[in-house]
Design an enzyme around this catalytic site. Structure first.
Site, short mmCIF file in Angstrom:
data_model
loop_
_atom_site.label_atom_id
_atom_site.label_comp_id
_atom_site.label_asym_id
_atom_site.label_seq_id
_atom_site.Cartn_x
_atom_site.Cartn_y
_atom_site.Cartn_z
CB SER A 267 56.92 28.88 9.33
OG SER A 267 57.82 29.24 8.29
CE LYS A 268 54.18 21.65 9.21
NZ LYS A 268 53.44 20.46 8.79
NE ARG A 269 55.64 29.91 3.64
CZ ARG A 269 56.25 31.09 3.69
NH1 ARG A 269 57.18 31.40 2.81
NH2 ARG A 269 55.92 31.98 4.62
#
Ligand code: GLU
Length: 501
Positions: A267-269
């Site tokens: 995920s980007k996070r």
């Protein structure tokens, strides 16, 4: 006797043409998962001679990011995953941006309301929150309680928690199951009673994803919906919508999610690197990233790991796609990238590396032939183009900076080191031709004459001409540096050792 019709070709394949799409939302840097999904859509479409559509799902105005659409286009083009229809190239079923299609959704939502398959809901957000919390407290699924169902605006406005700007909700069947076939997973069923009355049209008149995706996939004649498995739980809502509209279902293929080694979602996070501009900036070659993504859950019939997009297209079938989430292993990508870098013709490697060197402030574009010679030495070791500047910066330095103690090898005194470098200097100043074989023969000769240990002596020279203890082969490096630079480096090293006393 044969009639003209006897010689007609057999009836054409009754299957509708293959039309697939990706539908990214422009909410920031494009996720690597978008490229993953695009790759499998492209492979499937091209294998079947079909079309690949790019649609921009930009109806969530709260998450809209201005530059995002351009980044999606650029990243996918960079990867060679080009589309036949899309916002920038047009096509027969446009517009391809959902924000430009709002009337379609409003009209479809009105039809559903007229048929009693959807209804207006005037509940305030505060009430909806309360209803959800109360349901959860009772251990029930957090669904809307249908207070507004069957009420006209005038009736509803008499009750508390009324908002004058309604949403439109799908009226889900309250009993039974909704099922669909997934190409990779077989039949998947959901109990209708557990599914919320999904909002289809928001109070601002914009559709939610669920309404827009169904309307667009239908109007754009999408035959196969190939997307990530995170959308499986939304699919029953879509199936109900298709049924309510009386439209034919597309074929569904839910691809596995990319995961980290610890099985968490990429995920980007969690993974700041998981966006396409990162891979480009790091100097991954598009062909390497594409090949790497193709190996995520899919394999070639002969199991070979290195293949081109065309080869993938030719061999493509979902039969060799696994539903087990593939592990996104950056080390493997590095390995593949190194492989593709080594395969590049030197001119091509030079052209692709120049921007990285220029950006790092090295005078590369003005010295293309020099850069080419340098890269010939580094090509073997290079794994990402962004590593190139720090690997080659010594070739451009006016004065190398290093710890002078590194010049004095094991078993040598500073005095011996100084003499050895001076002797090399004398040789290097005059040797003809100034190339690697001549340098090697002559400098190796010195080892014997001066009674030096080759390892220590060559290390001193390596540090002197590169400023580091690990470098490309010494004599080739000297040859590329050229006589003037090599002489200057050796002189500077003499000064350093002399100062050590
Ligand atoms: N807009 C959705 C996304 O961002 C599309 C999902 C789908 O393909 O249906 O991934």
């Amino acid at each position: 006797m044969s009639t003209p019709s006897d010689s007609q070709p057999p009836t054409p394949n009754p299957q509708p043409p293959v039309r697939v799409r990706i539908a990214p939302s422009p909410t920031g840097d494009p996720h690597v998962g978008t490229a993953y999904t695009a790759l499998f859509n492209v492979a499937f479409a091209r294998h079947h001679g079909g079309q690949f559509v790019l649609r921009i799902e930009d109806t969530d105005r709260t998450r809209f990011v201005e530059q995002s659409e351009r980044l999606i286009f650029d990243s996918l083009r960079w990867l060679g995953l080009t589309w036949d229809e899309g916002p920038d190239v047009g096509g027969p079923y446009g517009p391809y941006r959902q924000s430009e299609r709002v009337e379609f959704y409003q009209q479809c939502a009105r039809e559903l309301v007229a048929r009693g398959q959807a209804y207006s809901c005037w509940c305030t957000p505060e009430r909806l929150k309360r209803v959800r919390e109360e349901a959860l407290a009772r251990g029930e699924p957090p669904k809307y309680d249908r207070l507004c169902l069957g009420l006209a605006e005038a009736q509803r406005s008499q009750r508390p928690d009324f908002s004058p700007r309604p949403v439109i909700r799908l009226r889900m069947p309250s009993e039974g199951e909704t099922s669909f076939e997934d190409v990779l997973r077989g039949r998947i069923s959901f109990q209708n009673a557990l599914i919320d009355d999904q909002v289809l049209l928001k109070s601002d008149g914009f559709p939610t994803y669920h309404l827009a995706v169904v309307v667009d996939d239908h109007l754009m004649h999408i035959s196969h919906v190939i997307r990530g498995e995170e959308w499986i739980s939304s699919t029953p809502k879509h199936v109900v919508l298709y049924q309510d509209f009386g439209w034919e279902l597309p074929v569904f293929v839910h691809l596995p999610l990319l995961r980290n080694r610890d099985r968490s979602k990429v995920s980007k996070r969690r993974n700041p690197w998981a966006v396409l501009p990162w891979f480009r900036g790091q100097g991954y070659l598009p062909e390497a990233l594409r090949n790497f993504l193709a190996l995520m859950g899919w394999s070639m019939p002969d199991g070979r790991e290195i293949f081109t997009l065309d080869e993938m297209v030719q061999a493509f079938s979902f039969e060799r796609m696994s539903t087990t989430s593939p592990i996104f292993d950056l080390e493997k990508l590095d390995w593949l990238n190194g492989h593709y870098i080594r395969q590049l013709p030197l001119d091509e490697l030079t052209a692709r590396t120049l921007p990285f060197l220029d950006r790092a402030g090295l005078p590369a574009s003005q010295n293309v032939a020099y850069v080419r010679d340098i890269l010939a030495l580094e090509q073997e070791r290079l794994r990402e183009l962004a590593e190139a500047p720090q690997m080659v910066d010594f070739f451009f330095a006016d004065r190398l900076v290093y710890d002078p103690r590194l010049l004095v090898g094991k078993g040598m005194t500073p005095q011996q080191t100084l003499e050895a470098i001076k002797a090399t200097l004398a040789l290097v100043e005059t040797i003809q031709p100034f190339d690697a074989p001549a340098l090697e023969a002559a400098i190796r000769g010195l080892t014997g004459q001066l009674g030096l240990k080759t390892g220590s002596f060559f290390m001193a020279l390596r540090v002197a001409v590169t400023g580091r203890t690990v470098s490309p082969p010494l004599f080739q490096t000297m040859a590329v540096l050229g006589r003037a630079r090599t002489v200057a480096c050796l002189k500077a090293a003499c000064d350093e050792v002399a100062q050590m006393g």
